[in-house]
Motif scaffolding. Sequence first.
Motif, PDB file in Angstrom:
ATOM      1  N   SER A  54      59.975 -29.138  56.221  1.00 21.01           N
ATOM      2  CA  SER A  54      59.180 -27.960  55.865  1.00 21.01           C
ATOM      3  C   SER A  54      60.110 -26.957  55.203  1.00 21.01           C
ATOM      4  O   SER A  54      61.298 -27.199  55.029  1.00 21.01           O
ATOM      5  CB  SER A  54      58.546 -27.361  57.104  1.00 21.01           C
ATOM      6  N   LEU A  55      59.543 -25.811  54.864  1.00 23.95           N
ATOM      7  CA  LEU A  55      60.336 -24.757  54.233  1.00 23.95           C
ATOM      8  C   LEU A  55      61.458 -24.271  55.137  1.00 23.95           C
ATOM      9  O   LEU A  55      62.383 -23.608  54.708  1.00 23.95           O
ATOM     10  CB  LEU A  55      59.416 -23.562  53.972  1.00 23.95           C
ATOM     11  N   ARG A  56      61.311 -24.577  56.438  1.00 26.49           N
ATOM     12  CA  ARG A  56      62.303 -24.056  57.375  1.00 26.49           C
ATOM     13  C   ARG A  56      63.564 -24.902  57.440  1.00 26.49           C
ATOM     14  O   ARG A  56      64.527 -24.525  58.081  1.00 26.49           O
ATOM     15  CB  ARG A  56      61.692 -23.999  58.767  1.00 26.49           C
ATOM     16  N   GLY A  57      63.548 -26.069  56.825  1.00 25.08           N
ATOM     17  CA  GLY A  57      64.743 -26.915  56.791  1.00 25.08           C
ATOM     18  C   GLY A  57      64.994 -27.624  58.114  1.00 25.08           C
ATOM     19  O   GLY A  57      64.078 -27.829  58.909  1.00 25.08           O
ATOM     20  N   ARG A 494      51.115 -30.990  60.856  1.00 22.53           N
ATOM     21  CA  ARG A 494      52.296 -30.164  61.128  1.00 22.53           C
ATOM     22  C   ARG A 494      53.093 -30.113  59.834  1.00 22.53           C
ATOM     23  O   ARG A 494      52.971 -30.992  58.987  1.00 22.53           O
ATOM     24  CB  ARG A 494      53.137 -30.740  62.266  1.00 22.53           C
ATOM     25  N   TYR A 495      53.928 -29.076  59.706  1.00 19.98           N
ATOM     26  CA  TYR A 495      54.597 -28.885  58.435  1.00 19.98           C
ATOM     27  C   TYR A 495      55.730 -29.882  58.211  1.00 19.98           C
ATOM     28  O   TYR A 495      56.105 -30.144  57.077  1.00 19.98           O
ATOM     29  CB  TYR A 495      55.094 -27.452  58.282  1.00 19.98           C
ATOM     30  N   SER A 496      56.307 -30.406  59.289  1.00 17.92           N
ATOM     31  CA  SER A 496      57.297 -31.472  59.107  1.00 17.92           C
ATOM     32  C   SER A 496      57.444 -32.198  60.423  1.00 17.92           C
ATOM     33  O   SER A 496      57.035 -31.698  61.472  1.00 17.92           O
ATOM     34  CB  SER A 496      58.647 -30.912  58.671  1.00 17.92           C
ATOM     35  N   TRP A 501      52.754 -29.541  66.268  1.00 17.11           N
ATOM     36  CA  TRP A 501      51.492 -29.687  65.537  1.00 17.11           C
ATOM     37  C   TRP A 501      50.854 -28.316  65.402  1.00 17.11           C
ATOM     38  O   TRP A 501      50.774 -27.574  66.361  1.00 17.11           O
ATOM     39  CB  TRP A 501      50.528 -30.594  66.314  1.00 17.11           C
ATOM     40  N   ILE A 502      50.404 -27.989  64.208  1.00 20.78           N
ATOM     41  CA  ILE A 502      49.682 -26.713  64.011  1.00 20.78           C
ATOM     42  C   ILE A 502      48.204 -26.980  64.292  1.00 20.78           C
ATOM     43  O   ILE A 502      47.514 -26.206  64.945  1.00 20.78           O
ATOM     44  CB  ILE A 502      49.853 -26.194  62.567  1.00 20.78           C
ATOM     45  N   ILE A 503      47.699 -28.086  63.759  1.00 19.69           N
ATOM     46  CA  ILE A 503      46.329 -28.509  64.031  1.00 19.69           C
ATOM     47  C   ILE A 503      46.458 -29.864  64.724  1.00 19.69           C
ATOM     48  O   ILE A 503      47.102 -30.768  64.195  1.00 19.69           O
ATOM     49  CB  ILE A 503      45.528 -28.689  62.715  1.00 19.69           C
ATOM     50  N   PRO A 521      44.777 -15.656  67.236  1.00 21.33           N
ATOM     51  CA  PRO A 521      45.927 -14.770  67.026  1.00 21.33           C
ATOM     52  C   PRO A 521      46.727 -15.145  65.785  1.00 21.33           C
ATOM     53  O   PRO A 521      46.629 -16.264  65.284  1.00 21.33           O
ATOM     54  CB  PRO A 521      46.770 -14.963  68.284  1.00 21.33           C
ATOM     55  N   SER A 522      47.528 -14.182  65.334  1.00 22.09           N
ATOM     56  CA  SER A 522      48.346 -14.404  64.138  1.00 22.09           C
ATOM     57  C   SER A 522      49.281 -15.599  64.347  1.00 22.09           C
ATOM     58  O   SER A 522      49.888 -15.739  65.401  1.00 22.09           O
ATOM     59  CB  SER A 522      49.154 -13.135  63.870  1.00 22.09           C
ATOM     60  N   GLY A 523      49.345 -16.440  63.357  1.00 20.11           N
ATOM     61  CA  GLY A 523      50.276 -17.582  63.408  1.00 20.11           C
ATOM     62  C   GLY A 523      49.710 -18.807  64.091  1.00 20.11           C
ATOM     63  O   GLY A 523      50.417 -19.795  64.297  1.00 20.11           O
ATOM     64  N   CYS A 524      48.404 -18.784  64.436  1.00 17.88           N
ATOM     65  CA  CYS A 524      47.878 -19.933  65.173  1.00 17.88           C
ATOM     66  C   CYS A 524      47.392 -21.046  64.223  1.00 17.88           C
ATOM     67  O   CYS A 524      47.078 -22.128  64.666  1.00 17.88           O
ATOM     68  CB  CYS A 524      46.771 -19.510  66.118  1.00 17.88           C
ATOM     69  N   GLY A 525      47.302 -20.766  62.942  1.00 19.81           N
ATOM     70  CA  GLY A 525      46.980 -21.856  62.013  1.00 19.81           C
ATOM     71  C   GLY A 525      45.698 -21.685  61.219  1.00 19.81           C
ATOM     72  O   GLY A 525      45.197 -22.655  60.669  1.00 19.81           O
ATOM     73  N   LYS A 526      45.201 -20.460  61.093  1.00 23.06           N
ATOM     74  CA  LYS A 526      43.934 -20.259  60.370  1.00 23.06           C
ATOM     75  C   LYS A 526      44.118 -20.571  58.871  1.00 23.06           C
ATOM     76  O   LYS A 526      43.340 -21.316  58.284  1.00 23.06           O
ATOM     77  CB  LYS A 526      43.447 -18.807  60.560  1.00 23.06           C
ATOM     78  N   THR A 527      45.188 -19.983  58.292  1.00 23.49           N
ATOM     79  CA  THR A 527      45.429 -20.236  56.862  1.00 23.49           C
ATOM     80  C   THR A 527      45.724 -21.719  56.640  1.00 23.49           C
ATOM     81  O   THR A 527      45.258 -22.319  55.655  1.00 23.49           O
ATOM     82  CB  THR A 527      46.608 -19.369  56.381  1.00 23.49           C
ATOM     83  N   THR A 528      46.467 -22.297  57.555  1.00 26.67           N
ATOM     84  CA  THR A 528      46.790 -23.723  57.432  1.00 26.67           C
ATOM     85  C   THR A 528      45.510 -24.545  57.405  1.00 26.67           C
ATOM     86  O   THR A 528      45.347 -25.455  56.584  1.00 26.67           O
ATOM     87  CB  THR A 528      47.675 -24.152  58.625  1.00 26.67           C
ATOM     88  N   LEU A 529      44.559 -24.193  58.285  1.00 26.68           N
ATOM     89  CA  LEU A 529      43.299 -24.938  58.340  1.00 26.68           C
ATOM     90  C   LEU A 529      42.538 -24.791  57.018  1.00 26.68           C
ATOM     91  O   LEU A 529      42.006 -25.764  56.484  1.00 26.68           O
ATOM     92  CB  LEU A 529      42.454 -24.425  59.520  1.00 26.68           C
ATOM     93  N   MET A 567      42.646 -15.974  48.685  1.00 28.98           N
ATOM     94  CA  MET A 567      43.697 -16.296  49.653  1.00 28.98           C
ATOM     95  C   MET A 567      44.587 -15.071  49.865  1.00 28.98           C
ATOM     96  O   MET A 567      44.606 -14.161  49.032  1.00 28.98           O
ATOM     97  CB  MET A 567      44.554 -17.468  49.143  1.00 28.98           C
ATOM     98  N   GLN A 568      45.374 -15.120  50.959  1.00 23.99           N
ATOM     99  CA  GLN A 568      46.245 -13.963  51.247  1.00 23.99           C
ATOM    100  C   GLN A 568      47.255 -13.717  50.128  1.00 23.99           C
ATOM    101  O   GLN A 568      47.619 -12.584  49.851  1.00 23.99           O
ATOM    102  CB  GLN A 568      47.008 -14.223  52.540  1.00 23.99           C
ATOM    103  N   SER A 569      47.710 -14.799  49.503  1.00 20.87           N
ATOM    104  CA  SER A 569      48.776 -14.636  48.499  1.00 20.87           C
ATOM    105  C   SER A 569      48.227 -14.507  47.083  1.00 20.87           C
ATOM    106  O   SER A 569      48.991 -14.523  46.124  1.00 20.87           O
ATOM    107  CB  SER A 569      49.695 -15.854  48.558  1.00 20.87           C
ATOM    108  N   ALA A 677      39.379 -13.738  59.585  1.00 20.67           N
ATOM    109  CA  ALA A 677      39.455 -12.284  59.760  1.00 20.67           C
ATOM    110  C   ALA A 677      39.884 -11.977  61.174  1.00 20.67           C
ATOM    111  O   ALA A 677      39.708 -12.769  62.088  1.00 20.67           O
ATOM    112  CB  ALA A 677      38.106 -11.673  59.464  1.00 20.67           C
ATOM    113  N   HIS A 678      40.505 -10.795  61.306  1.00 17.28           N
ATOM    114  CA  HIS A 678      40.897 -10.360  62.647  1.00 17.28           C
ATOM    115  C   HIS A 678      39.903  -9.356  63.209  1.00 17.28           C
ATOM    116  O   HIS A 678      39.742  -9.244  64.412  1.00 17.28           O
ATOM    117  CB  HIS A 678      42.297  -9.737  62.595  1.00 17.28           C
ATOM    118  N   ARG A 679      39.221  -8.585  62.302  1.00 16.12           N
ATOM    119  CA  ARG A 679      38.329  -7.528  62.786  1.00 16.12           C
ATOM    120  C   ARG A 679      37.070  -8.104  63.422  1.00 16.12           C
ATOM    121  O   ARG A 679      36.403  -8.960  62.815  1.00 16.12           O
ATOM    122  CB  ARG A 679      37.869  -6.683  61.597  1.00 16.12           C
TER     123      ARG A 679
END
Length: 725
Positions: A54-57, A494-496, A501-503, A521-529, A567-569, A677-679
């Motif tokens: 993954s990007l994290r090496g 998972r990313y690598s 596993w993210i999902i 919560p943040s970082g749980c994998g919503k964008t990944t999904l 998307m966020q980016s 969304a979080h709200r």
Amino acid sequence: MLVTDRLEFGWGRVLPSILQTEAAECGLACLAMVLGFFGHHTDLSDLRRKFSLSLRGMNAAQLVEAAGRVDLACRALRVELDRLKDLATPAILHWEFNHFVVLKRVTPRHVHIHDPAVGPRRLTLEDVSKGFTGVAFELAPSLPFRKRRLKPRLSLRATIGKIHGLKRSLLQILMLALVLEAFTLAGPWLTQWIIDDALVSGDGDLLTVIALALLLLGVVRVAVGAVRSWVIVHLSTTLNLQWSANTMDHLLRLPVSYFEKRHMGDVLSRFGATSVIQQTVTTGFVSAVLDGLLATATLAMMFLYDVALAAIVVVAVMLYALLRTLRYEALRSVSEGQIVRMAKLQTRLMETIHGIETIKLFNRQPDRKARYVKLSVDVANTGVAVQRLTLAFQAVNGLLVAAEGAFVLWLGSRSVLGGALTVGMLVAFVSYKDQFTTRVCSLIDRAIEFAMLRIHTERLSDIVLTPPEADQSFEMAGDQQIEASIELRNVRFRYSEGEPWIIDGLSLTIDSGDSVALAGPSGCGKTTLIKLMLGLLEPEEGEVLIGGIPLARLGLRRYRELVGTVMQSDRLFAGSLADNITFFDAVPDHTRLAACAKAACIHDTILKMPMGYHTLVGDMGNALSGGQVQRVLLARALYKRPRVLFLDEATSHLDAALEREISACVARLGLTRIIVAHRPETVRSCNRVIDLGECVAGSRPAGGHRSGDVGRRLYPSTANDTTGT
Ligand SMILES: Nc1ncnc2c1ncn2[C@@H]1O[C@H](COP(=O)(O)OP(=O)(O)OP(=O)(O)O)[C@@H](O)[C@H]1O
């Protein structure tokens, strides 16, 4: 494999220098270098296939595990600086807490390392103390280890792809070149005629005729030369155009993960390799053929005049070729380092320009400048190293040429005195010799240039040989509608390898027209999904189906016609607001444009701007607030007339009232909606909630995610609408 092949006497082992291509693959590059040293030659694309990173090496534990998987016994050690020399080399050193390098050799004054980021480096102990973290890895082949030869290198043809009209243009240039050569060869012969016949016999008329012939020869040569140059300009321009278009086409078809794992400057520098290769191929190839022809012709003429003198000249050019070859490896390695460092410099510059606001707010200008200057010094130093090599070579070459010239003249004059040659013949011979030496040296230079092209073809091959996104379009009648439903069956991602596993075993169905909120919560994998549903990421296990058709069969191109995304980016592109909403549609539909802007609640705001829809926005900054940008992005997604809308935090900058209004407008469109969304208000606007809150590694129940119940717990007011899967 023969038993004797397994014997290792340790002689002739060379530690190759392998540069990392992705930002986080220094560990893999180090392993590839050590494997190469022990005789198993591999490249990064091979290793990448074996280990998904993954990007994290890689961390230290993953490096030890990866070494084991390529049959290298790996021992992690804590080493003091002064004991570095006791390590069995090549060893891998942990560097600056986020990098690995290979230790090649320790001498009393220097430490030689191969840094996968920039190539071979010679450091002082003081330099090493700044980078080395104290952790080293000793490696040795373990039993199943097998040697392997280097795969054949990439052919230039494979890197270039199909180019139309190349053969025809090259043929034209060659014909012109041949004519030029014929005229060039006649020059010295006419000179000999002047000296030996016209001058000796005092024949003034003959002298005038020969001089006129020489003048005519010169005129024709200039004319043919000009035509040849024009054809070369024409060829290189069309070649460059076709070629960059081919490369750009391929670049655009690469998966998003390709770009995520590389620095922008590096991708740009690799892309730029096309023009270097094109330049060498067109002008270089033509002059090489030309030089080759003329060298052969002049060589033949020289041997006709005097065999001994010609042999001396041949020995001199062979010495030149030897010198050039000896210098090649050093020059290649330094040049490669220079290109890599320049790409880093470019990345640093672009990053600074993009982040200028943050840099200023944090008062980090001096630091950024210092880092930039440090990198520039690195680039300058490698440039100096290239120049030093060139200067040393030129000096030796100069001596060689002078010695050869003097020797030929001395020996030739003796032949004239002995009556074996006339003065005119000697002058003509020297003229042919000068042409021959110049052409052969230029031919050798071209050969080295072609060999050096390997650096560029290898860099470019990272773009052109990376497989594009799979797009096997499903064969179906054009008007056959695909249902806007999405189903995930036991998806794991998972990313690598080695990362959690993210999902993990997610199964769910989103029916056509559903509006679903992804919560957690943040970082749980919503964008990944979302990225999995969009085909930006591929599940490691399980499958994604659109309208009952597996995404892989439907084809990404066809699927992406159906979806609209924010998307966020996401970002705006340089152009007007209308350009951005219609995504630079060649024939924009102005009614649809206004309708979409209204649905995204940005129409009135745009009309109030002095230039309305023609207001310019840029890639760096624009006169829009964060919430306005989000609404423009939403309008852009709607303009596509999608049947499924994905919104990842697309309304996070808006106030609750505006968000409600937009939500109601979009709901009226009857699209299938998947919203992150979080709200609570945003989540409540959907008729179903899928909570990914429990998706932390390993905690997923065997049956996979369930939605609905969790939604009810989290957001009681949605209880009646929320359905399970
Ligand atoms: N390219 C990547 N390589 C490795 N890990 C990644 C990558 N992208 C995301 N992650 C990790 O995957 C996990 C899920 O990230 P994701 O962006 O899907 O979370 P999210 O639920 O959308 O978070 P947020 O609500 O903050 O946007 C995080 O731990 C993140 O660090």
